[in-house]
Design a protein around this motif. Sequence first.
Motif, mmCIF file in Angstrom:
data_model
loop_
_atom_site.group_PDB
_atom_site.id
_atom_site.type_symbol
_atom_site.label_atom_id
_atom_site.label_comp_id
_atom_site.label_asym_id
_atom_site.label_seq_id
_atom_site.Cartn_x
_atom_site.Cartn_y
_atom_site.Cartn_z
ATOM 1 N N GLU A 236 0.814 -1.207 0.000
ATOM 2 C CA GLU A 236 0.000 0.000 0.000
ATOM 3 C C GLU A 236 0.854 1.267 0.000
ATOM 4 O O GLU A 236 0.452 2.300 -0.544
ATOM 5 C CB GLU A 236 -0.941 -0.003 1.208
ATOM 6 N N THR A 237 2.031 1.193 0.582
ATOM 7 C CA THR A 237 2.916 2.355 0.592
ATOM 8 C C THR A 237 3.456 2.637 -0.799
ATOM 9 O O THR A 237 3.578 3.797 -1.219
ATOM 10 C CB THR A 237 4.090 2.118 1.565
ATOM 11 N N SER A 238 3.777 1.577 -1.525
ATOM 12 C CA SER A 238 4.351 1.733 -2.864
ATOM 13 C C SER A 238 3.312 2.203 -3.868
ATOM 14 O O SER A 238 3.559 3.118 -4.665
ATOM 15 C CB SER A 238 4.956 0.406 -3.329
#
Length: 256
Positions: free
Chosen positions: A84-86
């Motif tokens: 989700e961060t990427s």
Amino acid sequence: MQQQEIWDADTARRYDTPGTGMFAPEVLEPTVDRLAALAGTGAALEFAVGTGRVAVPLAGRGVPVAGVELSPHMVERLRTKADETSIPVAVGDMTTSVVPGEYTLVYLVYNTISNLLTQTAQVACFRNAARHLTPGGRFVVELWVPELRNLPPGQAATVWQSEPGYIGLDTYDVLNQLVESHHFRFDDTEQARLFRSPHRYVWPAELDLMAQLAGFELESRHADWTGSPFTAESRSHVSVYRIPAARSTATATAAR
């Protein structure tokens, strides 16, 4: 069938075909090259991000990428490649879902705007793209050209691809501007697998009018991602629409 029914867990599991079809390097690399150039130093948002076919390699080029995806099953497959961060993803409809951030590029590839089955929904998709873009930002749509010239009177279907192990055909409802795609995959046995999906086909001129309603101007149109000229014989197009750098109050209102 509803789109949620089509893009189920089984379809998501079978969607990726590494190295072949839409995942072939000669298909994917020019797409990513062009989108990276259009994004520039800004961020990109992909409508119908799917399993990350384009988003993952585009993020690998250093472009910040976010996505919108209707199917949670497709997002689950994406999460095996990027967290989700990427690549943050909003699970929802690309006509209404709002993703935080500012974007210089919104893109919609591989005919996916045709998954929206009404003109109203397709116009709403353009307006949602405009809502996310900074002034001067671009919305890119890849879409096939309806093959109605190959549809003689009294015939309801066209075969658009035939190769060993695969036949693709479309059945048309010309009154309502709808088409259903049928994908037959088979081997040496007597069994075949069928995947079907409904679409609303759009001529380039109608697409341009949708763009105008959302405050866009047509910047370029080519037959493919490498920049080949778009002609009367082209089977698809890559259209780049741009929000004027100085949006008027009327334009900004149209996008909302």
